[in-house]
Enzyme design. Sequence first.
Site: not given
Length: 260
Positions: A96, A126, A203-205
């Site tokens: 994503h 993902d 933003g950690n994704s």
Amino acid sequence: KKKSPISKNALIGMLVIGLALGFVVGLMFASPLGWSGDSENVLYDESQVTSLFDETSPAVVEINISRNFGRILIPGTGTGSGFLIDTEGHIVTNNHVVENASALTVKLSDGREIDAEKLGTSAADDLAVIKVDPDDIRGIEPLKLADSSTVRPGQLAVAIGSPFKHLNSIGIGVVSGTGRGLPSVLRRPIPDMIQTDAPLNPGNSGGPLLNADGDVIGVNSSVRTGDLGNEIGEFRIGFAVPSNTVISLLPDLKESAEVR
């Protein structure tokens, strides 16, 4: 015969002794409950965590997305995190994060920004892999993928990434649960996800969730917040795609194709 009244000095002395005894008794009862005057009794080993950060953070990157709108390429349309898994320039992140990208740049821990190419993606899990020029990451030690089947609740969990574009931010928590099954964008559950209370934010994704040895146990993927119309809605729990899923899909993700 009348008793002589207690002198003022004697009374003060008795009060001091009573306060001292009360303090000692308080320490005796407080210590078993986890409160201690011992400065070494902390929630986690600070030197271990700082050493872990120093060793692993250079391999964690910030991913910045640009998108085409007509004939114009607009930078800064998305951001996320990722991490190097080898010396060939392969970086693991979330699908994503990069799925709508027309162009990708990667920001390294030393501040350099380099171009990246999108390779394989798996919307169902993902996960995605992007690639940078190996010469640009020379000397950076890649992260090791752990066996996530050995992960247990209560173990140390360390998240590194770029929440709100704050490069190389670290969050500490524990593994809150395993075997979770959050749905992917395809509305099918991603199996065996790891739940953590380590703070995860936008933003950690795509960044790594590490164990106490600095090995990757999962890829930080999503945050679920409460929505009860009160302060409880501010609490959140995070989820990470297990590293074993990454290991199983890696040969396909290194190819420029969509994994189905």
